[in-house]
Design an enzyme around this catalytic site. Structure first.
Site, mmCIF file in Angstrom:
data_model
loop_
_atom_site.group_PDB
_atom_site.id
_atom_site.type_symbol
_atom_site.label_atom_id
_atom_site.label_comp_id
_atom_site.label_asym_id
_atom_site.label_seq_id
_atom_site.Cartn_x
_atom_site.Cartn_y
_atom_site.Cartn_z
ATOM 1 C CE LYS A 149 40.855 18.931 33.573
ATOM 2 N NZ LYS A 149 40.085 20.165 33.268
ATOM 3 C CB SER A 165 42.266 23.084 34.900
ATOM 4 O OG SER A 165 41.085 22.597 34.292
ATOM 5 C CB SER A 203 39.671 24.081 31.953
ATOM 6 O OG SER A 203 40.097 24.788 33.081
HETATM 7 N N1 GLN Z 1 40.845 29.333 34.499
HETATM 8 C C1 GLN Z 1 39.534 29.016 34.941
HETATM 9 C C2 GLN Z 1 39.531 28.892 36.446
HETATM 10 O O1 GLN Z 1 40.553 28.897 37.021
HETATM 11 C C3 GLN Z 1 39.067 27.787 34.249
HETATM 12 C C4 GLN Z 1 38.729 26.601 35.045
HETATM 13 C C5 GLN Z 1 38.074 25.501 34.257
HETATM 14 O O2 GLN Z 1 37.564 25.710 33.146
HETATM 15 N N2 GLN Z 1 38.029 24.307 34.843
HETATM 16 O O3 GLN Z 1 38.511 28.833 37.034
#
Ligand code: GLN
Length: 476
Positions: free
Chosen positions: A78, A153, A177
């Site tokens: 990532k 994400s 995410s």
């Molecule tokens: N959907 C979650 C958020 O928007 C997850 C983010 C993450 O795990 N980086 O905060």
């Protein structure tokens, strides 16, 4: 190109001379570059690095040297995880041209075990989001259906595996995410116990929640990569290591003890997901597992607590991107204050700005007591709730995400999107390990079955996951 389904199968093919590492990786790169034009899973494809590694590995095989556990395995990273001298953008204009002079410890470990890094994957800007729509470089399309989002994400990470450009993808999971995009792309994925893997070289979003995670084609491959990446690290005092990724014991269905948490069962859920989930629970009971609904006082407040505490960490963590120490610098300014303000206004996208503002607001002197301190108390309440559950049960089972992957052109409000995280965020609030297993919904898409275990019981989590993986394969 031939589709390979597991690490074991690939290494076997190299060993028997079906193809060389260079041949395989070269073919993969050509295909992936083509597919990426449409899917946008990668921000950078690290062609030179991958081919250099492949060449060295072929030499190793020829010389009969000992081969690493990830020998020749294509892996994506990532784009918030640093590889020395490779652009790392966090999908933000702020870091559009940033080339780190350092490398994440987890990348060192992957390379030391002969993994081949294929590229840096697309994501929501600084990991804030659920659909990769907040990437400065554009949305990632879902390889299962290109009109749908791939999740987020780590949407690029999930898509990179689903489009067959790699066998394993490393993402980060602060509130789901890794698990949610894995679920949207029909794949297994796991977030380990907080502190299993070093966060050194991983850009912080909310440092008491962030943990690297893995998406792959099966749990055995995922376990293997965790075993390579885990470990304490002098560069990250919170990294304790985790021995629970060694070989797994087989699990007997009749000894399984599974809890279903009331607020997660009762939440608004897509009808197909609800039905599929109930079918799985029924099948587990029929096969002799104990599956009970349990009450929890605090888990229902997960979303609120998450956004107060996470944004309270986001605001200070992102203060380093000021155009001076890091990141985009505005062209035109009269004084240093104006430079900070303009650089940050130009460099960050809307979702990141929203979270910095919320975080700064709640941390302000008069509100910190009202919001931040209370949220910290409820965080402890949530940890206590899980501790209580794990006295009587091995794992918690829930859907990973209550909605199916939605259309890219569908517009949902931030709050609508945040609400869907009720199954994923409590796991990060309490620092627990959790994985997702795909269960087909019959239309080419899957729902995710999430298994959560107690801290450092990652082996138990994986064992339960493997039983479910087997049941899904045999259509329960
Ligand atoms: N959907 C979650 C958020 O928007 C997850 C983010 C993450 O795990 N980086 O905060």
């Amino acid at each position: 190109m031939e589709k390979i389904q597991s690490v074991k199968e690939l290494i076997e093919k190299y060993k028997t001379g079906a193809f060389t590492v260079t041949e395989y990786i070269q073919g993969l790169l050509e295909e992936s570059k083509e597919k990426n034009k449409d899917l946008n899973a990668y921000i950078t494809i690290t062609e030179d690095l991958a081919l250099e590694t492949a060449k060295r590995l072929d030499q190793k095989l020829k010389n009969k040297e000992e081969l690493g556990a990830l020998f020749g395995v294509p892996i994506s990273i990532k784009d918030n995880i640093a590889i020395e001298n490779v652009k790392m953008t966090c999908a933000s204009k702020m870091l559009e041209d940033f080339v780190p002079p350092y490398q994440a410890s987890l990348v060192d470990k992957i390379l030391a075990q002969d993994g081949v890094i294929i590229g840096k994957t697309n994501m929501d800007e600084f990991a804030m989001g659920s659909d990769t729509k907040h990437s400065y470089f554009g949305v990632t399309k879902n390889p299962l259906n290109t009109e749908l989002v791939a999740g987020g994400s780590s949407g690029g990470a999930a898509a990179s595996v689903a489009m067959d450009s790699c066998l394993l993808a490393v993402g980060t999971d602060t509130g789901g995410s890794v698990r949610q995009p894995a679920c949207f792309c029909g794949l297994p994925g796991m977030k380990p116990t907080y502190g299993s893997i070093s966060r050194s070289g991983v850009a912080s979003m909310a440092n008491t929640f962030d943990q690297p995670g893995v998406i792959g084609k099966n749990l055995e491959d995922i376990r293997l990569l965790f075993d390579v990446m885990e470990g304490s690290d002098p560069k990250d005092a919170t990294a304790l290591g985790n021995q629970a990724f060694k070989k797994l014991e087989d699990m007997d269905l009749s000894s399984m003890k599974i809890a279903l948490v009331d607020c997660q069962m009762d939440m608004d859920m897509d009808e197909d997901i609800k039905k599929a989930y109930e079918k799985v629970v029924e099948a587990l009971r029929t096969k002799g597992a104990q599956v009970d609904r349990v009450e929890s006082k605090n888990i229902q407040y997960g979303i609120i607590v998450y956004h107060i505490l996470v944004n309270g960490e986001v605001a200070p963590n992102l203060s380093r991107y000021d155009g001076l120490r890091y990141g985009h610098r505005t062209e035109d300014f009269d004084n240093v204050n104006e430079m900070f303000i303009k650089s940050r206004s130009e460099g960050f996208g809307n979702e990141v700005k929203r979270r910095i503002m919320v975080g700064t607001h709640i941390l302000s002197l008069d509100l910190a007591k009202e919001y931040y301190e209370k949220a910290l108390q409820v965080r402890h309440g949530i940890i206590d709730d899980f501790d209580k559950i794990f006295k009587d049960y091995d794992v918690v089972l829930s859907p990973t995400y209550p909605v199916k992957p939605y259309r890219i052109d569908e517009s949902l409000s931030p709050v609508e999107i945040y609400q869907s995280d009720l199954c994923t965020v409590p796991v990060n609030i309490a620092g627990l390990p959790a994985l997702t297993i795909p269960y087909p919904l019959g239309n080419g898409l899957s729902m995710g079955l999430q298994v959560t275990a107690n801290r450092f019981k990652d082996d138990l989590c994986l064992s339960y996951g493997k039983v479910l993986e087997g049941m899904v394969k045999n259509e329960l």
